[in-house]
Design an enzyme around this catalytic site. Structure first.
Site, PDB file in Angstrom:
ATOM      1  N   ALA A 165      -9.661 -51.876  15.396  1.00  0.00           N
ATOM      2  CA  ALA A 165     -10.688 -50.898  15.755  1.00  0.00           C
ATOM      3  C   ALA A 165     -10.100 -49.602  16.288  1.00  0.00           C
ATOM      4  O   ALA A 165     -10.804 -48.595  16.366  1.00  0.00           O
ATOM      5  CB  ALA A 165     -11.637 -51.480  16.801  1.00  0.00           C
ATOM      6  N   LYS A 166      -8.811 -49.613  16.642  1.00  0.00           N
ATOM      7  CA  LYS A 166      -8.204 -48.454  17.296  1.00  0.00           C
ATOM      8  C   LYS A 166      -7.743 -47.417  16.270  1.00  0.00           C
ATOM      9  O   LYS A 166      -7.797 -47.626  15.061  1.00  0.00           O
ATOM     10  CB  LYS A 166      -7.035 -48.905  18.169  1.00  0.00           C
ATOM     11  CG  LYS A 166      -7.431 -49.905  19.263  1.00  0.00           C
ATOM     12  CD  LYS A 166      -8.521 -49.383  20.173  1.00  0.00           C
ATOM     13  CE  LYS A 166      -8.719 -50.215  21.428  1.00  0.00           C
ATOM     14  NZ  LYS A 166      -9.177 -51.580  21.157  1.00  0.00           N
ATOM     15  N   THR A 167      -7.225 -46.300  16.770  1.00  0.00           N
ATOM     16  CA  THR A 167      -6.911 -45.162  15.900  1.00  0.00           C
ATOM     17  C   THR A 167      -5.816 -45.494  14.900  1.00  0.00           C
ATOM     18  O   THR A 167      -5.884 -45.088  13.735  1.00  0.00           O
ATOM     19  CB  THR A 167      -6.510 -43.945  16.755  1.00  0.00           C
ATOM     20  OG1 THR A 167      -7.565 -43.681  17.691  1.00  0.00           O
ATOM     21  CG2 THR A 167      -6.285 -42.727  15.882  1.00  0.00           C
TER      22      THR A 167
END
Length: 398
Positions: A192-194
């Site tokens: 879900a992170k960058t």
């Protein structure tokens, strides 16, 4: 490989291309699948990107937090965390024997503030081992002011920067991760992170001793020569090692590091795309103001936006309003999420905190939690997808 047909079904998702897959495939052909050269290369590249003196890779953001807490020797000592954050910010300290202290937050941003921090620290029976600042959603909290409050109370800042890769610390400052105002920062590479390594994390710090302690905690508390060993006579024995502290296995694999190295080259592109999508959200949501207000950063500058957070005044009427809105969005194929349920509302943490878990003690967190919602934001989206989300939200709110 094209994005899935139901692209909007999740509020967040990873973005991979053929170069990422090729990097992992190449790593799988090597002799070393873990603790090999790619992990060190990823650490070096990440440290350079965020301006950190030291970077230590691990297998999750949770592990990164625990490694920092272990290095700061939190057992038996208070660790201050904001009321609005993911479970790991608190649980990583509790597992090590730290004593949890929860501080209220700004009702508009969900961030720890100098005033709420000062009040929490003043009420503690002893100086805190650390104050963990969470950069919720991507924008950084007020690091200079929080660091000054911490200094006055004889403690240090830790940054839970799991949302904030690509952001800067201050309008004209270094990247988050340089730790200008803190002893260490923790990052997450969850999908879900960058950027992602599947699961993974990183500790950054200006302190070589803290970085070395984090490396030791990553690998069972194990020490080998040339580090100081208790049995000096065996220091040159090729098989010899010693366990100097109780720890676990938080190592990152080389094929995960290969993916991280590839993703890191795209970080600026990802950050810019997220910024453009958020700007379009701001335009599309403007007619819904003041009922719907996007979360605003403390300052204008380079922000690595992880979440497209909004505050919806309709939700203040009760949880049924938010549940109905999220259900209506889901019926249109649109995912949404709440970041986060306040820590003091979690049963285990409430039991740990006792009377200090009373929601009346946290008016800022209660106000923030009652209204917050996260809408889809990730680089595979286009402006037309934002239009779809905003139209669906408007319809759901009537």
């Amino acid at each position: 490989m094209s994005p899935p047909a139901n692209l909007l079904a999740e509020y967040a998702r990873h973005t991979l291309d053929d170069s990422d897959r090729a990097a992992v495939a190449e790593a799988l052909l090597d002799e070393r699948l873990t603790t090999g050269p790619r992990v060190g290369a990823f650490e070096a590249a990440f440290a350079t990107r965020v301006g950190a003196a030291h970077a230590v890779a691990c297998n999750s953001g949770t592990a990164a937090l625990e490694m920092i807490y272990a290095a700061l020797e939190v057992p038996g000592r208070p660790v201050v965390v904001p009321a609005i954050t993911f479970l790991a910010t608190a649980s990583a300290a509790l597992r090590l024997g730290g004593r949890l202290a929860v501080a209220d937050v700004d009702p508009a941003r969900g961030h720890l503030t100098p005033d709420t921090l000062a009040a929490t620290l003043a009420a503690l029976p002893q100086p805190a081992a650390a104050v963990t600042v969470v950069h919720l959603g991507g924008p950084p909290a007020d690091l200079p002011a929080l660091a000054e409050v911490a200094r006055r109370h004889g403690t240090v800042l830790v940054e839970d920067a799991c949302h904030a890769l690509g952001s800067v610390e201050t309008p004209d400052g270094a990247p988050v991760g340089a730790c200008t105002f803190s002893r260490a920062a923790a990052f997450s590479f969850h999908p879900a992170k960058t950027i992602t390594t599947g699961e993974g994390g990183m500790v950054t710090s200006p302190d070589p001793a803290l970085a070395e302690a984090a490396r030791r905690h990553r690998n069972h508390g194990m020490v080998r020569a040339p580090a100081p060993l208790r049995a000096d006579s065996l220091a040159t024995a090729p098989w010899y090692y010693e366990m100097h502290s109780l720890a676990g296995n938080f190592r990152l694999t080389d094929f995960q590091a290969a993916l991280g190295l590839s993703q890191l080259t795209k970080l600026d592109t990802f950050v810019e795309k997220r910024r453009r999508l958020r700007d379009h959200y701001l335009q599309r949501l403007a007619p819904l103001s003041p009922r719907v207000k996007p979360l605003e950063p403390l300052f204008e500058g380079t922000i690595g936006w992880h979440l497209m957070g909004v505050r919806v005044e309709d939700f203040a009427a009760g949880p049924e309003a938010r549940a109905a809105t999220m259900t209506a969005l889901k019926a249109r194929g649109i995912g949404s999420q709440v970041h986060y349920i306040p820590l003091y509302r979690q049963p285990h943490l409430a039991d740990t905190l006792g009377p200090a878990a009373d929601p009346a003690r946290f008016p800022g967190a209660e106000a923030y939690y009652a209204r917050c919602l996260s809408l889809p934001l990730f680089p595979d989206l286009e402006e037309a997808d934002v239009d779809t989300v905003c139209a669906a939200l408007e319809a759901a709110l009537g």
